[in-house]
Scaffold this motif. Structure first.
Motif, short mmCIF file in Angstrom:
data_model
loop_
_atom_site.label_atom_id
_atom_site.label_comp_id
_atom_site.label_asym_id
_atom_site.label_seq_id
_atom_site.Cartn_x
_atom_site.Cartn_y
_atom_site.Cartn_z
N ASP A 156 0.60 -1.19 0.10
CA ASP A 156 0.06 0.03 0.05
C ASP A 156 0.76 1.39 -0.14
O ASP A 156 1.98 1.17 0.60
CB ASP A 156 -0.67 -0.02 1.42
N GLU A 157 0.59 2.22 -0.71
CA GLU A 157 1.47 3.68 -0.61
C GLU A 157 1.64 4.12 0.62
O GLU A 157 2.41 4.89 0.82
CB GLU A 157 0.67 4.68 -1.55
N SER A 181 -14.18 3.20 -4.51
CA SER A 181 -15.02 2.98 -3.79
C SER A 181 -16.40 3.64 -4.33
O SER A 181 -16.25 4.68 -4.85
CB SER A 181 -14.67 3.46 -2.32
N ARG A 182 -17.34 2.98 -3.83
CA ARG A 182 -18.93 3.57 -4.68
C ARG A 182 -19.55 3.52 -3.48
O ARG A 182 -19.84 2.49 -2.82
CB ARG A 182 -19.33 2.82 -5.57
N VAL A 315 -16.50 -1.90 -3.02
CA VAL A 315 -14.84 -1.36 -3.09
C VAL A 315 -14.24 -2.50 -4.27
O VAL A 315 -14.71 -3.46 -4.09
CB VAL A 315 -14.25 -1.59 -1.73
N LEU A 316 -13.31 -1.98 -4.92
CA LEU A 316 -12.54 -2.70 -5.82
C LEU A 316 -11.11 -2.62 -6.10
O LEU A 316 -10.95 -0.96 -5.69
CB LEU A 316 -13.27 -3.20 -6.87
N ASP A 317 -10.15 -3.08 -6.38
CA ASP A 317 -8.95 -2.63 -7.04
C ASP A 317 -8.84 -2.79 -8.30
O ASP A 317 -9.27 -3.82 -8.86
CB ASP A 317 -7.80 -3.44 -6.13
N VAL A 338 -9.73 6.21 -3.95
CA VAL A 338 -9.42 6.55 -2.51
C VAL A 338 -8.10 6.14 -2.09
O VAL A 338 -7.61 6.56 -1.05
CB VAL A 338 -10.68 5.81 -1.69
N ASN A 339 -7.42 5.31 -2.83
CA ASN A 339 -5.97 5.03 -2.33
C ASN A 339 -5.36 4.25 -3.51
O ASN A 339 -5.69 3.90 -4.66
CB ASN A 339 -6.22 3.91 -1.13
#
Length: 348
Positions: A156-157, A181-182, A315-317, A338-339
């Motif tokens: 993660d950043e 994210s939604r 949420v998804l990536d 969001v990230n």
């Protein structure tokens, strides 16, 4: 997608210089190292929870996932998994190095690990990563494959310490992934479903065909390799897998799976992030059916069910450089970044 077509490569073993022997890190202060055993799963889970609150606060690795990882056929716990403990026997760090068996176009040795936040800046993380890297070199050097070889990890950043360690050891920040994210309280768009397909809920009898569809869809995605049947069965058997929140689009004429939305739900994460959510593990459409709005329609259907079940968000990536234009698809449906996280790679 990984390009292996430019020119033939010699066997991987001839491209990797590996040590003959890799010992566990030396004792330092009150910290000693030993191989991991399956009975360490609970303690490793507690360490992951503590480190994750800082390094990746948006997701939690479950105990069942850790137990599965320690039981997988690809890992030799004596050689591929280690942990550090203090004088009281408390685990302060752990790490694993797994040579993945799926090697269609790429040979990957994957590193995973963490150091307890209370024991950082003592050199433990440097010891761990140096050991992991040497063991990964040994693994890659066993391969006769004429394919690219990677030592691969993820971060993660927000895990600034880990990113600095990987950078120091020459890992490239190779690919960035967006966490989207939604808010499900916002209206969902109306996306008609193509008349040539029907929506089907995920049930056990579809499992192997879903795996085949997933492997086909993701074969042109960066770093992706086919998921073997035993690994797929393990993943689908985890408590977080939610077939009741997962959906297929099936060709009416042939009964072929042409698209899928697969969901996981980890309720352990809800308190930490402050909202309930479903995680969209996979979205995919077969090539011959792309460009017809099927993925959008199926995902909107899934989001509607999420909302009916009382979930706050989805949420998804997603690969920030997705070859299918997935980022734009998700943004059009109301998802927002969001990230970020990154794939860290040494290539051979």
């Amino acid at each position: 997608m990984t390009d292996q077509t430019a020119s033939p490569l010699p066997p991987l073993r001839s491209r990797v210089t590996a040590p003959e022997r890799v010992d566990l890190p030396d004792a330092r202060g009150d910290v000693t190292w030993r191989p991991m055993v399956r009975e360490d799963a609970v303690a490793v889970h507690a360490l992951r929870r503590a480190s994750g609150r800082i390094d990746h606060p948006a997701y939690i690795v479950t105990l069942e996932e850790i137990e599965r990882d320690l039981e997988r056929s690809e890992i030799d716990l004596v050689r591929d998994a280690a942990l550090a403990q203090d004088a009281q026997g408390e685990i302060v760090a752990y790490g694993s190095v797994v040579l993945l068996s799926s090697q269609s176009t790429l040979v990957r040795s994957v590193l995973d690990g963490a150091v307890h936040p209370a024991r950082r800046r003592e050199g433990i993380g440097e010891q761990l990563l140096a050991w992991q890297e040497q063991r990964a070199l040994q693994q890659l050097a066993t391969s006769e494959k004429t394919l690219p070889g990677w030592i691969l990890s993820f971060a993660d950043e927000r895990a600034e310490g880990a990113l600095a360690l990987f950078s120091k050891r020459g890992f490239e920040f190779k690919r960035w992934w967006l966490e989207l994210s939604r808010d499900l309280a916002e209206p969902l768009p109306v996306v008609p479903l193509d008349d040539a397909v029907r929506v089907v809920p995920v049930t056990d009898e579809w499992s192997e065909r879903i795996r085949e569809a997933r492997n086909d869809v993701f074969r042109d995605h960066w770093g992706s390799q086919p998921i073997p049947a035993d690994t797929w069965a393990d993943l689908m058997g985890l408590p977080i897998a939610r077939p009741d929140l997962s959906w297929l689009a099936v060709d009416r004429a042939t009964d072929e799976i042409v698209a899928f939305v697969l969901t996981t739900v980890n309720e352990e994460e809800w308190e930490q992030v402050g909202f309930s959510h479903g995680y969209v593990e996979y979205v995919g459409v077969r090539r011959t059916f792309r460009g017809r709005g099927i993925a959008q329609a199926l995902l909107v259907h899934a989001l509607g069910v999420y909302r009916e079940r009382g979930l706050d968000r989805a949420v998804l990536d997603v690969d920030s450089e997705s070859p299918t234009g997935a980022v734009g698809l998700y943004e059009h449906l109301g998802f927002r970044a969001v990230n970020r996280s990154v794939s860290l790679v040494r290539e051979f």
